[in-house]
Write an enzyme that holds these catalytic residues in place. Structure first.
Site, short mmCIF file in Angstrom:
data_model
loop_
_atom_site.label_atom_id
_atom_site.label_comp_id
_atom_site.label_asym_id
_atom_site.label_seq_id
_atom_site.Cartn_x
_atom_site.Cartn_y
_atom_site.Cartn_z
N ASP A 35 0.85 -1.19 0.00
CA ASP A 35 0.00 0.00 0.00
C ASP A 35 0.89 1.24 0.00
O ASP A 35 1.90 1.30 0.70
CB ASP A 35 -0.92 0.00 1.23
CG ASP A 35 -2.05 1.00 1.08
OD1 ASP A 35 -3.21 0.56 0.94
OD2 ASP A 35 -1.78 2.23 1.12
N ASN A 92 -12.85 -3.11 2.23
CA ASN A 92 -13.80 -2.00 2.24
C ASN A 92 -14.64 -2.05 0.96
O ASN A 92 -14.10 -2.26 -0.13
CB ASN A 92 -13.04 -0.67 2.30
CG ASN A 92 -12.23 -0.54 3.58
OD1 ASN A 92 -12.69 -0.90 4.65
ND2 ASN A 92 -11.01 -0.04 3.46
N GLU A 100 -12.27 3.43 -1.54
CA GLU A 100 -11.77 4.53 -2.37
C GLU A 100 -11.47 4.09 -3.79
O GLU A 100 -11.68 4.85 -4.74
CB GLU A 100 -10.51 5.13 -1.74
CG GLU A 100 -10.80 5.86 -0.43
CD GLU A 100 -9.53 6.31 0.27
OE1 GLU A 100 -8.45 6.26 -0.33
OE2 GLU A 100 -9.64 6.67 1.45
N VAL A 101 -10.93 2.89 -3.94
CA VAL A 101 -10.54 2.42 -5.27
C VAL A 101 -11.52 1.31 -5.70
O VAL A 101 -11.61 0.28 -5.03
CB VAL A 101 -9.09 1.88 -5.27
CG1 VAL A 101 -8.71 1.39 -6.67
CG2 VAL A 101 -8.12 2.96 -4.80
N HIS A 105 -9.99 -5.22 -3.61
CA HIS A 105 -8.68 -5.42 -2.98
C HIS A 105 -8.88 -5.85 -1.55
O HIS A 105 -9.77 -5.37 -0.86
CB HIS A 105 -7.82 -4.16 -3.05
CG HIS A 105 -8.52 -2.91 -2.59
ND1 HIS A 105 -9.44 -2.24 -3.38
CD2 HIS A 105 -8.43 -2.20 -1.44
CE1 HIS A 105 -9.88 -1.18 -2.73
NE2 HIS A 105 -9.30 -1.13 -1.54
N MET A 106 -8.04 -6.77 -1.12
CA MET A 106 -8.01 -7.17 0.28
C MET A 106 -6.77 -6.56 0.91
O MET A 106 -5.65 -6.76 0.45
CB MET A 106 -7.96 -8.70 0.40
CG MET A 106 -7.92 -9.17 1.84
SD MET A 106 -7.81 -10.97 1.97
CE MET A 106 -9.48 -11.42 1.52
P1 5GP Z 1 -9.79 1.50 0.09
O1 5GP Z 1 -10.18 2.67 0.92
O2 5GP Z 1 -10.35 1.58 -1.29
O3 5GP Z 1 -10.08 0.19 0.77
O4 5GP Z 1 -8.21 1.52 0.01
C1 5GP Z 1 -7.49 1.94 -1.08
C2 5GP Z 1 -6.02 1.84 -0.70
O5 5GP Z 1 -5.26 2.00 -1.87
C3 5GP Z 1 -5.56 2.88 0.31
O6 5GP Z 1 -5.02 2.22 1.45
C4 5GP Z 1 -4.48 3.66 -0.46
O7 5GP Z 1 -3.39 4.02 0.35
C5 5GP Z 1 -4.09 2.70 -1.55
N1 5GP Z 1 -3.63 3.34 -2.77
C6 5GP Z 1 -4.27 4.36 -3.43
N2 5GP Z 1 -3.58 4.66 -4.55
C7 5GP Z 1 -2.51 3.82 -4.59
C8 5GP Z 1 -1.43 3.67 -5.52
O8 5GP Z 1 -1.32 4.36 -6.53
N3 5GP Z 1 -0.52 2.70 -5.23
C9 5GP Z 1 -0.62 1.90 -4.13
N4 5GP Z 1 0.34 0.98 -3.94
N5 5GP Z 1 -1.62 2.03 -3.24
C10 5GP Z 1 -2.55 2.98 -3.47
#
Ligand code: 5GP
Length: 120
Positions: A35, A92, A100-101, A105-106
């Site tokens: 991450d 999430n 967010e993405v 993803h786990m």
């Molecule tokens: P979510 O809130 O969707 O569960 O978590 C998304 C995660 O993706 C966050 O922990 C954030 O730090 C990570 N993340 C966002 N953009 C990038 C990226 O460009 N590269 C990597 N390695 N992690 C990312």
């Protein structure tokens, strides 16, 4: 439920090699990488290579091979990162889960005691 996958999301770009990542493990069906904003000494994201926006989308529509390959990647991440004392796995999902993405993803978080599951 309709699952509309957006192939412009940041993890789709990582899978296409358009954005670099620190790969921890990769197989035919899954990629695991660090991450970018780690919230624990171990913070790895495991993602399927297929176009699934969320855990429930992956659970419903992915093949047996994709499920198996994903879980094999989880096992390898746990082995490679040495989280024998335990870890937390988080997926999430959408608005209430504060995702967010929009590519499934786990999160694998460990390397220290992770506290209780949810803040009150
Ligand atoms: P979510 O809130 O969707 O569960 O978590 C998304 C995660 O993706 C966050 O922990 C954030 O730090 C990570 N993340 C966002 N953009 C990038 C990226 O460009 N590269 C990597 N390695 N992690 C990312």
């Amino acid at each position: 439920m309709e699952y509309a996958y957006d192939d412009q999301n940041i993890f789709a770009k990582i899978l296409r090699g358009e954005i670099p990542n620190k790969t921890v493990y990769e197989n035919e069906y899954a990629l695991a990488f660090e991450d970018i904003t780690p919230q624990a000494p171990v913070h790895v994201l495991v993602i399927p290579k297929g176009p699934y926006m969320s855990l429930d989308h992956f659970a419903r529509d992915a093949s047996v091979e994709e499920h198996s390959g994903f879980m094999q990647a989880v096992a390898e991440v746990c082995r490679l990162t040495g989280v024998e004392e335990g870890f937390r796995a988080i997926a999430n999902t959408r608005a209430h889960g504060v995702q967010e993405v929009p590519h499934y993803h786990m999160h694998i978080l460990g390397g220290r005691p992770m506290g209780r599951m949810l803040a009150r």
